[in-house]
Enzyme design. Structure first.
Site, PDB file in Angstrom:
ATOM      1  N   LYS A 125     -10.034  -0.214  10.717  1.00  0.00           N
ATOM      2  CA  LYS A 125     -10.161  -1.462   9.941  1.00  0.00           C
ATOM      3  C   LYS A 125     -10.400  -2.674  10.848  1.00  0.00           C
ATOM      4  CE  LYS A 125      -6.959  -0.025   6.294  1.00  0.00           C
ATOM      5  NZ  LYS A 125      -7.754   0.565   5.215  1.00  0.00           N
TER       6      LYS A 125
ATOM      7  N   ASP B  60       3.299  -4.540   7.989  1.00  0.00           N
ATOM      8  CA  ASP B  60       2.106  -3.721   7.826  1.00  0.00           C
ATOM      9  C   ASP B  60       0.902  -4.656   7.976  1.00  0.00           C
ATOM     10  OD1 ASP B  60      -0.061  -2.322   6.970  1.00  0.00           O
ATOM     11  OD2 ASP B  60       0.751  -1.762   5.021  1.00  0.00           O
TER      12      ASP B  60
ATOM     13  N   GLN C 206      -4.372  -4.769   6.884  1.00  0.00           N
ATOM     14  CA  GLN C 206      -5.451  -5.651   6.412  1.00  0.00           C
ATOM     15  C   GLN C 206      -5.594  -6.892   7.281  1.00  0.00           C
ATOM     16  OE1 GLN C 206      -7.759  -5.046   4.277  1.00  0.00           O
ATOM     17  NE2 GLN C 206      -6.894  -3.097   3.669  1.00  0.00           N
TER      18      GLN C 206
ATOM     19  N   CYS D 107      -4.736   2.745  -3.747  1.00  0.00           N
ATOM     20  CA  CYS D 107      -3.513   3.208  -3.046  1.00  0.00           C
ATOM     21  C   CYS D 107      -2.385   2.206  -3.229  1.00  0.00           C
ATOM     22  CB  CYS D 107      -3.760   3.458  -1.563  1.00  0.00           C
ATOM     23  SG  CYS D 107      -4.971   4.726  -1.237  1.00  0.00           S
TER      24      CYS D 107
ATOM     25  N   HIS E 295       0.870  -1.180   0.000  1.00  0.00           N
ATOM     26  CA  HIS E 295       0.000   0.000   0.000  1.00  0.00           C
ATOM     27  C   HIS E 295       0.910   1.234   0.000  1.00  0.00           C
ATOM     28  CE1 HIS E 295      -2.760   2.991   1.823  1.00  0.00           C
ATOM     29  NE2 HIS E 295      -3.754   2.195   1.472  1.00  0.00           N
TER      30      HIS E 295
END
Ligand code: PLP
Length: 404
Positions: free
Chosen positions: A222, A196, A199, A362, A119
């Site tokens: 999220k 990261d 998600q 993104c 991302h």
């Protein structure tokens, strides 16, 4: 315990009051759960005060709630200590914090390894670091389906590598990264690993200890929690050696006209008034999530994903981005439709009550890799049902009929 998606959906105030909405954009922002919403309300109505500053009872109650939230986050992450949890404004802020604080110690010629599947939040900060410090960026090789090719890691993780910054799951393909070989390759050259988790954290409790990484970033909005809050988890020894990124109230040891010393982590990295009620809401959401029947919820997601993939493959002109195998991906799919712009597709789908994302997501480097400029993305959370998938597929048939 069996899993009933409809009753889970009832735990989400917006979805409960919009029964006709097929919300399939949880990868962008998930809906807030009642546990988090109520916790924010209770905090704002009964404990609102600044934290780590006041000595009156209301302020002490706010302090306790804020630190409880840190413990709840630590439990969700299976972190060694709550002091390894830094509250930020979101995953982007968490990654930028590392890019600045860790990046400060890098020299020209040092390398950061990342992938084209990141991302922009885990891409642009490293380009900015390259401009500031003269570090080199190395790209982890990708396979044709957009997954990191683990057989050629030494191409990017060289002896000059200081940090591997990689996504745990792609927000475009849903592909889940096998982190163990990456962590091993980083360790072999003495590099640190930032994951990261923006998600992946939505799809069940995380075990940073088992992952073996050094930093883990994710966002509240999220994980069914408020927006405006996020987390940087850092291994205690790593946080201890980092300088602060932002200066201000709350992050100091002692300030004199001549100089300033720093507070220990996590406060060193929380300059200014933090997002207090949002952190409390995040803690409540994660505490609630931890108690959910994840094996059943994952099976539910896999089942819906299978239905969705089968339906998509029957649509003329549709190209799926990413791996087909459900076991290698989160329940999210991105695809292009021959001759149809994703924004047009999204508008037609909206007329069917279906909310999905369309655009570059993104992730322009990955779009370039796939040779497309944009895609449509449908992302599933445990509150999604067979009806949501059926509505999307029916809507897409209409898109193809009307626009191609
Ligand atoms: N990383 C990934 C994989 C994402 O999907 C996102 C958001 O979509 C981010 C980072 C950035 O998250 P935020 O905008 O909440 O900071």
């Amino acid at each position: 315990m069996s899993f009933d998606a409809l009753s889970w959906r009832g735990q989400f105030p917006l979805l409960a009051s919009h029964p006709q909405l097929h919300y399939l954009d949880s990868a962008a922002t998930s809906q807030i759960c009642r546990a988090a919403f109520d916790a924010v309300g209770l905090h704002e109505l009964g404990r609102r005060a600044n934290v780590l500053r006041g000595t009156y009872r209301l302020a002490e109650m706010a302090d306790a709630a804020y630190e409880d939230a840190r413990r709840q986050v630590a439990a969700y992450l299976n972190a060694g200590s709550a002091d390894e949890v830094v509250f930020t404004s979101g995953a982007t802020a968490s990654i930028n914090l590392v890019a600045h604080a860790f990046g400060e110690g890098l020299q020209p010629g040092d390398e950061v390894a990342l992938s084209l599947a990141e991302h922009h939040s885990n891409f642009v900060p490293w380009q900015m670091l390259r401009a500031r410090r003269g570090v080199a960026l190395r790209f982890l090789p990708l396979a044709a389906d957009g997954r990191i090719d683990l057989s050629r890691l030494e191409q990017a993780v060289t002896p000059r590598c200081r940090l591997v910054a990689v996504t745990q799951a792609s927000n475009v393909t849903g592909a889940v990264t096998d982190l163990a070989p990456l962590v091993a390759a980083a360790r072999a050259v003495g590099a640190r690993v930032l994951v990261d988790g923006a998600q992946a954290a939505q799809h069940g409790p995380v075990d940073v200890t088992a992952l073996g990484c050094d930093f883990y970033a994710f966002s509240g909005h999220k994980v069914f929690a408020p927006n405006g809050v996020g987390v940087l988890w850092g291994r205690a020894a790593e946080l201890e050696r980092l300088p602060p990124f932002l200066g201000g109230g709350g992050m100091i040891g002692r300030v004199t006209a001549a100089d300033t010393t720093w507070a220990p982590p996590p406060r060193r990295f929380e300059a200014g008034t933090p997002p207090i009620a949002q952190a409390v809401g995040l803690g409540a959401a994660l505490d609630w999530l931890r108690q959910q029947p994840w094996p059943e919820m994952r099976s539910h997601g896999e089942h819906l994903l299978g239905r969705l993939l089968d339906g998509l493959e029957a649509l003329p002109g549709l190209t799926l981005l990413g791996p087909r195998q459900p076991e290698h991906r989160l329940p999210l799919v991105s695809f292009s439709l021959a001759g149809i712009h994703p924004h047009d597709a999204c508008q037609v789908l909206d007329q069917h009550g279906v909310a999905v994302r369309g655009g570059h997501l993104c992730a322009q480097p990955l779009m370039d890799y796939f040779g497309v400029t944009a895609a449509v993305r449908a992302s599933l959370a445990p509150y999604n049902t067979e009806e949501d998938v059926a509505a999307l597929l029916a809507g897409l048939e209409d898109v193809v009929r009307r626009l191609s």
